[in-house]
Design an enzyme around this catalytic site. Structure first.
Site, PDB file in Angstrom:
ATOM      1  N   LYS A 123      10.046  -2.631  -9.065  1.00  8.56           N
ATOM      2  CA  LYS A 123      10.292  -2.077  -7.724  1.00  8.56           C
ATOM      3  C   LYS A 123      11.681  -1.465  -7.647  1.00  8.56           C
ATOM      4  CE  LYS A 123       6.990  -4.831  -5.137  1.00  8.56           C
ATOM      5  NZ  LYS A 123       6.779  -6.023  -4.322  1.00  8.56           N
ATOM      6  N   LYS A 204      -2.278  -1.800 -11.788  1.00 14.73           N
ATOM      7  CA  LYS A 204      -3.125  -2.666 -10.963  1.00 14.73           C
ATOM      8  C   LYS A 204      -3.427  -1.985  -9.630  1.00 14.73           C
ATOM      9  CE  LYS A 204       0.362  -5.098  -8.446  1.00 14.73           C
ATOM     10  NZ  LYS A 204       1.007  -6.191  -7.861  1.00 14.73           N
ATOM     11  N   LYS A 207      -1.786  -0.952  -2.801  1.00 13.89           N
ATOM     12  CA  LYS A 207      -1.620   0.010  -1.714  1.00 13.89           C
ATOM     13  C   LYS A 207      -0.379   0.857  -1.922  1.00 13.89           C
ATOM     14  CE  LYS A 207      -2.707   0.222   2.384  1.00 13.89           C
ATOM     15  NZ  LYS A 207      -2.616   0.196   3.826  1.00 13.89           N
TER      16      LYS A 207
END
Ligand code: TYM
Length: 342
Positions: A123, A204, A207
């Protein structure tokens, strides 16, 4: 007989998708019979995804508020079979002990352990602004679980490293206080603990990658078909070649949706012989998914936000009782007196 306690959490990132459903929520539902289950909408965790760019705002007109999304998520979970009579279903921010214990744990966790978290590294590499909250995210997650002294945590494979960290934090706390107060945390995985994106099967389903990368449980059947039709497969397999990630993902979904073994074997044999028609495989997966989703969608359409909010309020009362008990013990161990005001 006292049932062992289970805890798990989910971010209110909008609607549930097939990865959440097959990776975790199916276990959340099935564990309700055998365990004392506590399920949490982790709204404070979701704050980390609203502050990843210099230009971000907590409240962006393009996004629903975190609270509105939490109610939506709770409704989806109930529609999937979470039973608020048997299990505790609540919102993290309604029980302030989560953030309180997270502070104590941030004094217990090692900086080096946190720096090794792969989700943080991923991230952080995608964001142009990296907050301390993104770094300490797994500390709050450890607090979520251990506040309820839960040992078993039903999650998808992507959470395993976070749970190992929670175990280390719990053990280190126990060593510091000289008592086995917190249990060892362990993951409970489903058979579908890593569902991949249909558009990019090397990643994976999620959203945060964008609309084409996930299939929402409440999406219209035609919209879902559009995503399956466009699913990445391969340009025909040579006989004996290893199955590509996209095709393996479709076969996995076929199995998870309860397709009879006979039908799966037919597709498998065609694949092995190199004459499978991926359009037929996709149609079959789609039909089975719609069959699974349609009763969930029906139940969801009958729920109002007010009813869901009442359920969350009741859940928060029950969760608070356990959380306050734990925090009283933790404060005592740490040497901090109970609050002077209540
Ligand atoms: P979150 O909100 O990203 O996902 C919720 C659950 O869904 C699982 N999952 C998947 N499983 C298989 N395949 C996928 N593609 C897939 N995508 C998501 C996740 O593994 C998870 O179990 N950090 C957690 C939330 C959390 C939590 C906790 C979990 C906060 N505190 C305490 C357990 C215990 C997260 O972001 O999950």
């Amino acid at each position: 007989m006292v049932k062992p306690r289970v805890f798990s959490g989910i971010q209110p990132s909008g609607e549930l998708h097939l990865g959440n459903f097959y990776g975790a929520i199916q276990n959340w539902v099935s564990m309700q019979d055998r365990f004392d289950c506590v399920y949490c909408i982790v709204d404070y965790h979701a704050v980390t995804s609203r502050t990843g760019r210099e230009s971000d705002k907590f409240q962006d007109p393009a996004h629903e508020s975190i609270s509105a999304m939490s109610v939506q998520m709770a409704g989806d979970l109930i529609a999937c079979g979470i039973d608020p009579q048997r299990s505790i279903l609540f919102c993290q921010s309604d029980v302030p002990e989560h953030t309180e214990l997270a502070w104590i744990f941030s004094c217990v966790a090692s900086h080096g352990d946190l720096a090794r978290m792969t989700q943080f590294k991923e991230k952080a590499s995608r964001n142009d602004y990296v907050s301390v909250g993104l770094f300490t995210y797994p500390v709050l997650q450890a607090a979520d679980i251990l506040l309820y002294r839960a040992a078993k945590v039903p999650v998808g494979a992507d959470q395993i490293q976070h749970l190992e960290l929670a175990r280390r934090i719990g053990r280190r706390f126990n060593t510091l206080v000289g008592e086995d107060y917190f249990p060892d945390v362990e993951a409970e995985l489903t058979d579908g603990n890593r569902i991949m994106s249909l558009a990019d099967p090397s990643q994976k389903m999620s959203k945060s990658l964008g609309d084409k990368h996930y299939v929402g449980l409440m999406e219209e059947p035609e919209a879902i078909w559009g995503k399956f039709r466009a699913a990445v497969t391969d340009s025909g397999q040579e006989v004996g070649e290893q199955m590509s990630a996209g095709v393996a993902n479709l076969f996995e979904l076929l199995t998870l949706t309860g397709t009879p073994q006979k039908a799966i074997h037919v597709f498998m044999a065609q694949h092995a012989a190199g004459n499978i028609r991926y359009g037929d495989l996709k149609k079959s997966v789609h039909e089975n998914i719609i069959r699974v989703l349609s009763p969930i969608r029906d139940r969801r359409s009958k729920m109002s936000d007010d009813t869901i909010s009442d359920i969350l309020a009741e859940g928060a009362v029950r969760a608070s009782e356990i959380a306050q008990e734990t925090m009283a013990v933790v404060r005592d161990h740490v040497g901090v007196r109970p609050p002077r005001i209540s």
